[in-house]
Design an enzyme around this catalytic site. Structure first.
Site, PDB file in Angstrom:
ATOM      1  N   HIS A  80       0.840  -1.200   0.000  1.00  0.00           N
ATOM      2  CA  HIS A  80       0.000   0.000   0.000  1.00  0.00           C
ATOM      3  C   HIS A  80       0.877   1.254   0.000  1.00  0.00           C
ATOM      4  O   HIS A  80       0.723   2.135  -0.845  1.00  0.00           O
ATOM      5  CB  HIS A  80      -0.938  -0.001   1.211  1.00  0.00           C
ATOM      6  CG  HIS A  80      -1.565   1.339   1.476  1.00  0.00           C
ATOM      7  ND1 HIS A  80      -2.497   1.889   0.625  1.00  0.00           N
ATOM      8  CD2 HIS A  80      -1.362   2.251   2.465  1.00  0.00           C
ATOM      9  CE1 HIS A  80      -2.853   3.083   1.091  1.00  0.00           C
ATOM     10  NE2 HIS A  80      -2.183   3.324   2.203  1.00  0.00           N
ATOM     11  N   ASP A 109       7.563  21.242 -26.681  1.00  0.00           N
ATOM     12  CA  ASP A 109       7.643  19.924 -26.040  1.00  0.00           C
ATOM     13  C   ASP A 109       8.668  20.026 -24.924  1.00  0.00           C
ATOM     14  O   ASP A 109       9.153  21.114 -24.631  1.00  0.00           O
ATOM     15  CB  ASP A 109       8.041  18.833 -27.054  1.00  0.00           C
ATOM     16  CG  ASP A 109       7.519  17.452 -26.634  1.00  0.00           C
ATOM     17  OD1 ASP A 109       7.547  17.158 -25.416  1.00  0.00           O
ATOM     18  OD2 ASP A 109       7.086  16.681 -27.493  1.00  0.00           O
ATOM     19  N   TRP A 144       7.342   0.223   3.668  1.00  0.00           N
ATOM     20  CA  TRP A 144       7.761   1.014   2.505  1.00  0.00           C
ATOM     21  C   TRP A 144       9.176   1.522   2.669  1.00  0.00           C
ATOM     22  O   TRP A 144       9.816   1.885   1.707  1.00  0.00           O
ATOM     23  CB  TRP A 144       6.780   2.171   2.227  1.00  0.00           C
ATOM     24  CG  TRP A 144       7.034   3.438   2.997  1.00  0.00           C
ATOM     25  CD1 TRP A 144       6.602   3.715   4.259  1.00  0.00           C
ATOM     26  CD2 TRP A 144       7.777   4.581   2.559  1.00  0.00           C
ATOM     27  NE1 TRP A 144       7.032   4.966   4.645  1.00  0.00           N
ATOM     28  CE2 TRP A 144       7.750   5.527   3.606  1.00  0.00           C
ATOM     29  CE3 TRP A 144       8.460   4.921   1.379  1.00  0.00           C
ATOM     30  CZ2 TRP A 144       8.384   6.764   3.531  1.00  0.00           C
ATOM     31  CZ3 TRP A 144       9.089   6.156   1.312  1.00  0.00           C
ATOM     32  CH2 TRP A 144       9.040   7.055   2.376  1.00  0.00           C
ATOM     33  N   SER A 174      13.389   5.611 -13.829  1.00  0.00           N
ATOM     34  CA  SER A 174      12.341   6.406 -14.460  1.00  0.00           C
ATOM     35  C   SER A 174      12.296   7.818 -13.884  1.00  0.00           C
ATOM     36  O   SER A 174      12.278   8.810 -14.621  1.00  0.00           O
ATOM     37  CB  SER A 174      10.997   5.705 -14.267  1.00  0.00           C
ATOM     38  OG  SER A 174       9.944   6.599 -14.492  1.00  0.00           O
ATOM     39  N   SER A 175      12.306   7.907 -12.557  1.00  0.00           N
ATOM     40  CA  SER A 175      12.209   9.229 -11.929  1.00  0.00           C
ATOM     41  C   SER A 175      13.403  10.099 -12.276  1.00  0.00           C
ATOM     42  O   SER A 175      13.254  11.297 -12.537  1.00  0.00           O
ATOM     43  CB  SER A 175      12.136   9.091 -10.412  1.00  0.00           C
ATOM     44  OG  SER A 175      11.037   8.318 -10.060  1.00  0.00           O
ATOM     45  N   HIS A 259      13.203  11.969   3.452  1.00  0.00           N
ATOM     46  CA  HIS A 259      12.553  13.237   3.752  1.00  0.00           C
ATOM     47  C   HIS A 259      12.412  14.134   2.536  1.00  0.00           C
ATOM     48  O   HIS A 259      11.309  14.637   2.290  1.00  0.00           O
ATOM     49  CB  HIS A 259      13.149  13.982   4.942  1.00  0.00           C
ATOM     50  CG  HIS A 259      12.263  15.119   5.296  1.00  0.00           C
ATOM     51  ND1 HIS A 259      11.177  14.991   6.127  1.00  0.00           N
ATOM     52  CD2 HIS A 259      12.205  16.379   4.802  1.00  0.00           C
ATOM     53  CE1 HIS A 259      10.506  16.120   6.144  1.00  0.00           C
ATOM     54  NE2 HIS A 259      11.116  16.986   5.350  1.00  0.00           N
ATOM     55  N   GLU A 261      11.969  13.107  -0.241  1.00  0.00           N
ATOM     56  CA  GLU A 261      10.895  12.421  -0.961  1.00  0.00           C
ATOM     57  C   GLU A 261       9.518  12.938  -0.539  1.00  0.00           C
ATOM     58  O   GLU A 261       8.636  13.095  -1.369  1.00  0.00           O
ATOM     59  CB  GLU A 261      10.997  10.911  -0.733  1.00  0.00           C
ATOM     60  CG  GLU A 261       9.820  10.085  -1.236  1.00  0.00           C
ATOM     61  CD  GLU A 261       9.714  10.021  -2.749  1.00  0.00           C
ATOM     62  OE1 GLU A 261      10.679  10.395  -3.432  1.00  0.00           O
ATOM     63  OE2 GLU A 261       8.653   9.599  -3.233  1.00  0.00           O
ATOM     64  N   TYR A 263       8.720  15.834   0.270  1.00  0.00           N
ATOM     65  CA  TYR A 263       8.481  17.097  -0.432  1.00  0.00           C
ATOM     66  C   TYR A 263       8.312  16.881  -1.919  1.00  0.00           C
ATOM     67  O   TYR A 263       7.599  17.630  -2.585  1.00  0.00           O
ATOM     68  CB  TYR A 263       9.586  18.107  -0.102  1.00  0.00           C
ATOM     69  CG  TYR A 263       9.435  18.562   1.322  1.00  0.00           C
ATOM     70  CD1 TYR A 263       8.324  19.319   1.683  1.00  0.00           C
ATOM     71  CD2 TYR A 263      10.313  18.174   2.299  1.00  0.00           C
ATOM     72  CE1 TYR A 263       8.117  19.681   2.993  1.00  0.00           C
ATOM     73  CE2 TYR A 263      10.117  18.539   3.619  1.00  0.00           C
ATOM     74  CZ  TYR A 263       9.015  19.284   3.960  1.00  0.00           C
ATOM     75  OH  TYR A 263       8.807  19.627   5.262  1.00  0.00           O
ATOM     76  N   SER A 274      -1.654  26.403  -6.167  1.00  0.00           N
ATOM     77  CA  SER A 274      -1.250  27.786  -6.403  1.00  0.00           C
ATOM     78  C   SER A 274      -1.713  28.281  -7.775  1.00  0.00           C
ATOM     79  O   SER A 274      -1.669  29.479  -8.045  1.00  0.00           O
ATOM     80  CB  SER A 274       0.270  27.930  -6.289  1.00  0.00           C
ATOM     81  OG  SER A 274       0.690  27.523  -5.010  1.00  0.00           O
ATOM     82  N   HIS A 308      15.005  13.197  11.834  1.00  0.00           N
ATOM     83  CA  HIS A 308      13.838  13.255  12.721  1.00  0.00           C
ATOM     84  C   HIS A 308      13.006  11.981  12.610  1.00  0.00           C
ATOM     85  O   HIS A 308      12.115  11.760  13.407  1.00  0.00           O
ATOM     86  CB  HIS A 308      12.987  14.515  12.495  1.00  0.00           C
ATOM     87  CG  HIS A 308      12.333  14.623  11.151  1.00  0.00           C
ATOM     88  ND1 HIS A 308      12.096  15.834  10.557  1.00  0.00           N
ATOM     89  CD2 HIS A 308      11.853  13.706  10.282  1.00  0.00           C
ATOM     90  CE1 HIS A 308      11.503  15.649   9.395  1.00  0.00           C
ATOM     91  NE2 HIS A 308      11.342  14.374   9.207  1.00  0.00           N
ATOM     92  N   HIS A 309      13.306  11.159  11.608  1.00  0.00           N
ATOM     93  CA  HIS A 309      12.637   9.862  11.523  1.00  0.00           C
ATOM     94  C   HIS A 309      13.312   8.834  12.418  1.00  0.00           C
ATOM     95  O   HIS A 309      12.872   7.691  12.489  1.00  0.00           O
ATOM     96  CB  HIS A 309      12.624   9.364  10.081  1.00  0.00           C
ATOM     97  CG  HIS A 309      11.823  10.245   9.168  1.00  0.00           C
ATOM     98  ND1 HIS A 309      10.473  10.070   8.983  1.00  0.00           N
ATOM     99  CD2 HIS A 309      12.160  11.322   8.429  1.00  0.00           C
ATOM    100  CE1 HIS A 309      10.020  10.996   8.152  1.00  0.00           C
ATOM    101  NE2 HIS A 309      11.026  11.775   7.802  1.00  0.00           N
ATOM    102  N   THR A 334       6.823  26.448   5.350  1.00  0.00           N
ATOM    103  CA  THR A 334       5.587  25.736   5.043  1.00  0.00           C
ATOM    104  C   THR A 334       4.386  26.557   5.493  1.00  0.00           C
ATOM    105  O   THR A 334       3.405  26.699   4.753  1.00  0.00           O
ATOM    106  CB  THR A 334       5.588  24.361   5.751  1.00  0.00           C
ATOM    107  OG1 THR A 334       6.872  23.762   5.574  1.00  0.00           O
ATOM    108  CG2 THR A 334       4.538  23.454   5.178  1.00  0.00           C
ATOM    109  N   LYS A 337       3.516  29.441   3.240  1.00  0.00           N
ATOM    110  CA  LYS A 337       2.718  29.071   2.066  1.00  0.00           C
ATOM    111  C   LYS A 337       1.230  29.065   2.416  1.00  0.00           C
ATOM    112  O   LYS A 337       0.396  29.577   1.677  1.00  0.00           O
ATOM    113  CB  LYS A 337       3.145  27.702   1.545  1.00  0.00           C
ATOM    114  CG  LYS A 337       4.416  27.750   0.735  1.00  0.00           C
ATOM    115  CD  LYS A 337       4.608  26.462  -0.038  1.00  0.00           C
ATOM    116  CE  LYS A 337       5.764  26.556  -1.008  1.00  0.00           C
ATOM    117  NZ  LYS A 337       5.597  27.536  -2.059  1.00  0.00           N
ATOM    118  N   ARG A 456       1.714   1.170  15.056  1.00  0.00           N
ATOM    119  CA  ARG A 456       1.569   0.956  13.617  1.00  0.00           C
ATOM    120  C   ARG A 456       1.857  -0.502  13.308  1.00  0.00           C
ATOM    121  O   ARG A 456       2.582  -1.163  14.038  1.00  0.00           O
ATOM    122  CB  ARG A 456       2.664   1.719  12.874  1.00  0.00           C
ATOM    123  CG  ARG A 456       2.453   3.106  12.585  1.00  0.00           C
ATOM    124  CD  ARG A 456       3.771   3.699  12.077  1.00  0.00           C
ATOM    125  NE  ARG A 456       3.875   3.612  10.622  1.00  0.00           N
ATOM    126  CZ  ARG A 456       4.815   4.222   9.909  1.00  0.00           C
ATOM    127  NH1 ARG A 456       5.735   4.944  10.511  1.00  0.00           N
ATOM    128  NH2 ARG A 456       4.848   4.113   8.598  1.00  0.00           N
TER     129      ARG A 456
END
Ligand code: HEM
Ligand SMILES: [Cu+2]
Lengths: 617, 229, 120
Positions: A80, A109, A144, A174-175, A259, A261, A263, A274, A308-309, A334, A337, A456
């Protein structure tokens, strides 16, 4: 996938024999078609990941249930998360990057159209590769973030993790390929006058995200290479038992990627709202330069908060303080915004379209997720919250409340540009309200179950710990999502066939993509416009009238206008296929590796040595 | 980033095909290769960090700079790194960078008149591309020699943390050199088939940027892995 | 809409040709071989230092080697990768990531105890 049916007359390949049909989609290099392919594929994976989530919630609906086994539950939550992040949200963002960036900056293009096709095919094949195993109950089961040493051979001997390691490696290719492409496109293909500080905010956020991708993905690539080597060749990177490896190596490398990621997942949605909020408030984005700088600041700081993780692993007071502080700091841009969006809406002539509702939804829901984020930026507080449902609540508020809400706002906003027809607003609003209710009913109670200590990733729990009610609520909420999604899908396909004809600018928006027909012709702009302001369609007197007139004309082909278009080509697909075959060979037999490599090298050379477009005289 | 064109210093960028307008007047491929190089910084930093993190943490030998006596067998394993050999291969790679810039200059100045024998040698793109490719291959030869002798001395990629991180780091670098050699050979093939002229400068320029970057990475590896004890 | 050039504003046409004009800063053979010589000399110095046991044992060994290596790095990037002469965009594209990469490396060295700050 229903990709073959969606050709519209406007996307005609001028130099290819084929105009529509399957082949034209397999060989397309048109950024708009590739964007559409991304959109459909990612929506499919989004629903696939959603079904996995439904099973998870069904299992947790009441104490002591045994709908699925503990082992299968592990596979479900792993897939998931992996699906939603790598196969749904990132590619949904990529769909918008593809479709919108060239249109917003006034280009014909992307910089490398064939590389763009390659990115898509690698994504599709990689997505299939990593998704199929769950149908046979041999899916990855390490979460994950696949913490090693848990995911090394001694602890995860099956092939489950192999699919994950190799699948993510494929998706990374790909990315990265797409990121280099968009980065170059934004730097180098802006129309005359489209200075950086006139770029639409979506393109700006996309620009920032490409930097994050380019810098974060190599780190996970290496972390995965280590894991791959450990699993396949017996190296010691994560061998804590006999070789003295450090159990934190994976965690650090993963979160250095992880992290940024998050964002990568949310900034494109920020960009979309926006565009949406100013359009339906009929006001320019408030504090445009600050929005730009806060985006850049978020990205830059995003590389300095990863640990922080890992507060719970005991890094010591200096590291804890440092990462706690940087995490608190990142909440400032943040928050800026959020305030700017509110100020954009303030005193605007607001139209509550579906897109606007989703946009406002993002502002509200993301704020909740941001606030719980700040709560666990403090190590002592985090020690109470980490690995509980409180964290699950946090990241669903930022990911569902942020990314997904923003993406839906974008879909309703841009559907008319993509398909040439409007979506049904009534169904759209039902979709919004159901989603909004489902989202809060599902995830808000998780704050409480988490605070009450529910961990979790447990597959079931005993009654009487105070979690039962909250879990029942979460499960009830989750069951509303499929209804909302069905309405959305119905609306999507119905509107595509028989929605109201949109015209070039149905919302009265201000940016360049709305100056051309919907759907845009394959060359986008008959005449590359000259840009003089941030909202060229709003600031009447400054409009480049000459190009506006030419660009709004419909029905002219590229050949009639003398515009050179790239050839369609199947080669990017073949290179992608070669790559996948190679990786499959890694899991089966070296013969496949050789065959894949041969196909890859052969098609790559043939691609590089053949011209992109006809010579021109 | 949006400097007016008049102020742009682009000594090495050939003019893009005139019908393709680009915002900065730069060729997109060159923008992309620099972005790629930026990305590669993170790739190699991940590898180098891991090597450094695990430095001195191996529980069994052989070690890079110290001798190690196997407590069970009493075998003495010498320090594994061979500085003289690696210094030689480092020198070869440095020289390859010189050859590479000369190849680029030769291609850029293809059409300029050559007055002396020296001019003609310096203007021979095939010669310098060959020299670069040969130097790259020589470097790879040194690496193959190094790897096999390490294996003989008892260090494989599975032996200890040092072996795993060392072979992976230098192996990744070697793979980059290999890709570079293939790229150079491809350019040579084009040069033989139709001749590389100044209009092809960009093709050689981006290959050269890649090549030098790989060299630069080796400069870092040589110091951090080989020289610092 | 007869020729393709009409798709471009005139100034853009001119921009596309501009790069050829500013070739005066072009480094030449004499720069190239001097750079190679300097690189070689630094490398010789590095290896030389490696073989002086008293220097290796001292505190200056690691910093000196790091500085020399950084010097070589910079020289190659500035002259051979001609960043010194090229568009400043490329400088941004390279130094930005390089800085993030270096800071990450430094942070990891602290986190894994290879570098530390002495408090008191
Ligand atoms: C105000 C900004 C934010 C702050 C201060 C913040 C803070 C944090 C912290 C401290 C954690 C670690 C909690 C733990 O595991 O104990 C965390 C986890 C997480 N955050 Fe955020 N966050 C913010 C924004 C975001 C955004 C924008 C996203 C994604 C769009 C996001 C996604 C996640 C995810 C997915 C996790 C959980 C990762 C996992 O354990 O699987 N966060 N956040
Ligand atoms: Cu984080």
């Amino acid at each position: 996938m229903a990709t073959t049916a969606i050709s519209t007359p406007a996307y005609r390949g001028e130099y290819s024999g084929e105009q529509s049909g399957l082949w034209s989609w397999l060989s397309t290099v048109d950024h708009k078609r590739i964007g559409i392919l991304y959109l459909y594929t990612a929506l499919f994976f989004f629903m696939f990941g959603g079904v996995e989530a439904l099973i998870l919630r069904a299992q947790l609906g009441a104490p002591n249930q045994h709908l699925v086994s503990a082992e299968f539950y592990n596979q479900l939550f792993t897939m998931h998360g992996t699906t939603m992040i790598f196969l749904a949200i990132m590619p949904l963002s990529a769909a918008f990057f593809n479709f919108l960036i060239p249109l917003q900056i006034g280009a014909r293009d992307v910089a490398f159209p064939r590389l763009n096709a390659f990115s898509y095919w690698v994504y599709l094949f990689g997505g299939i590769f990593i998704t199929v195993p769950i149908l046979f109950a041999v899916a990855p089961n390490g979460g994950w973030f696949g913490y090693a040493p848990l995911t090394t051979k001694p602890y995860s001997p099956g092939i489950n993790i192999d699919f994950w390691v190799i699948g993510l490696q494929i998706l990374g290719v790909s990315s990265l390929a797409a990121a280099f492409n968009f980065l170059t496109t934004i730097i180098n293909l802006r129309a005359p006058g489209m200075t950086l500080m006139r770029m639409p905010m979506f393109t700006w956020m996309a620009f920032v995200v490409q930097f994050l991708l380019v810098l974060a993905f190599p780190v996970i690539t290496i972390a995965l290479v280590f894991l791959l080597f450990d699993r396949f060749f017996g190296t010691n990177f994560y061998n804590t038992v006999s070789a003295g490896a450090d159990p934190l190596l994976w965690q650090h490398l993963f979160w250095i990627f992880g992290h940024p990621e998050v964002y990568i997942l949310v900034l494109p949605a920020f960009g979309l709202v926006s565009e949406v909020l100013p359009t339906y408030s009929r006001k320019p984005l408030f504090g445009y330069p600050v929005m730009v700088y806060s985006g850049i600041l978020i990205a830059a700081l995003g590389f300095g908060v990863w640990a922080h993780h890992m507060f719970a692993v005991g890094m010591g007071p200096i590291a804890d303080t440092f990462f706690g502080l940087t995490t608190m700091l990142i909440a400032i841009p943040t928050g800026v915004k959020i305030f700017n969006w509110i100020a954009t809406m303030a005193q605007g002539a607001i139209r509550y379209t579906t897109s606007m509702l989703f946009g406002i939804g993002l502002v509200g829901l993301f704020t909740i997720g941001g606030i719980s984020g700040i709560m666990h930026s403090s190590p002592p507080a985090d020690l109470q919250q980490t690995d509980t449902y409180f964290i699950v609540a946090h990241f669903h508020y930022v990911l569902f409340g942020g990314s997904i809400m923003g993406i839906f706002a974008g879909i309703y906003h841009y559907f008319p540009k993509i398909q040439g027809r409007l979506m049904d607003e009534k169904l759209g609003k039902i979709h919004f309200w159901l989603t909004f209710i489902a989202m809060n009913l599902t995830f808000f109670p998780m704050h409480f179950s988490g605070m009450l200590g529910m961990p979790r990733r447990i597959y079931t729990y005993d009654a009487g710990q105070g979690w039962d009610l909250y879990n029942a609520m979460s499960t009830a909420g989750a069951m509303i999502f499929p209804i909302a999604m069905l309405i959305f899908i119905y609306n999507f396909f119905k509107s595509r066939k028989s929605g109201e004809i949109a015209g070039s600018n149905p919302w009265g928006a201000g940016t360049l993509e709305w100056s051309i027909p919907s759907p845009p012709p394959d060359y986008n702009f008959a005449k590359i416009p000259t840009v003089t302001s941030r909202y060229p369609l709003w600031e009447g007197k400054e409009v480049d009238h000459e190009s506006a007139r030419i660009n709004s004309q419909e029905g002219k082909t590229a050949a009639e206008l003398g515009i050179v278009m790239p050839y369609n080509t199947i080669k990017p697909l073949l290179v992608a296929l070669g790559l996948i075959i190679m990786f499959c060979g890694l899991m089966t037999t070296p013969i496949l590796i050789a065959a894949g490599a041969a196909l890859l090298v052969f098609s790559l050379y043939s691609w590089l040595l053949s011209p992109l477009e006809p010579e021109h005289h | 980033m949006t400097a007016p064109a008049a102020r742009i210093h682009v000594a090495h960028t050939s003019a893009p095909a005139p019908h393709h307008y680009t915002t900065l007047g730069l060729d997109s491929r060159k923008v992309a290769i620099w972005a790629f190089i930026g990305s590669e910084c993170m790739l190699f930093v991940s590898l180098i960090s891991t090597y450094l993190i695990y430095k001195g943490r191996s529980v069994v030998g052989p070690f890079p700079h110290e001798t190690w006596t196997d407590p069970t067998t009493g075998h003495v394993l010498k320090p594994i790194l061979n500085i003289p050999v690696t210094s030689a291969s480092t020198f070869v790679l440095l020289m390859s960078s010189l050859f590479m810039v000369l190849a680029l200059a030769a291609v850029q100045n293809k059409e300029k008149p050559k007055h002396s024998r020296g001019d003609r040698i310096l203007g021979n793109s095939k010669l310098w591309l060959w020299m670069t490719a040969i130097a790259g291959t020589t470097f790879l030869g040194f690496q193959a020699f190094e790897f096999t002798s390490f294996v003989h001395e008892g260090l494989t990629i599975r032996t200890n943390l040092f072996g795993s991180s060392f072979f992976t780091l230098t192996g990744f670098h070697g793979a980059h050199v290999t890709a570079g050699v293939l790229w150079l050979v491809t350019l040579l093939a084009i040069d033989y088939r139709r001749g590389l002229g100044s209009r092809d400068s960009l093709l050689v320029d981006i290959a050269a940027l890649y090549w030098h970057f790989v060299d630069v990475i080796w400069i870092v590896i040589f110091t951090l892995v080989y020289l610092i004890k | 809409m007869d020729t393709h050039a009409t798709n471009l504003p005139d100034s853009a046409e001119a921009d596309a040709h501009a790069p050829g004009e500013v070739e005066h800063a072009h480094p030449t053979w004499s720069t190239y071989w001097k750079v190679a010589l300097i690189l070689t000399l630094i490398t010789v110095a590095e290896v030389w230092l490696y073989y002086i046991p008293s220097f290796v044992a001292g505190r200056g060994f690691i910093p000196t080697l790091l500085v020399l290596s950084a010097l070589k790095f910079t020289i190659v990037v500035m002259f051979y990768m001609h960043l010194k002469y090229d568009h400043r965009l490329f400088r941004v594209l390279f130094t930005g990531p390089l800085m993030i990469a270096s800071l990450t490396l430094l942070a990891l060295m602290f986190l894994f105890g290879h570098l530390y700050i002495k408090i008191m």
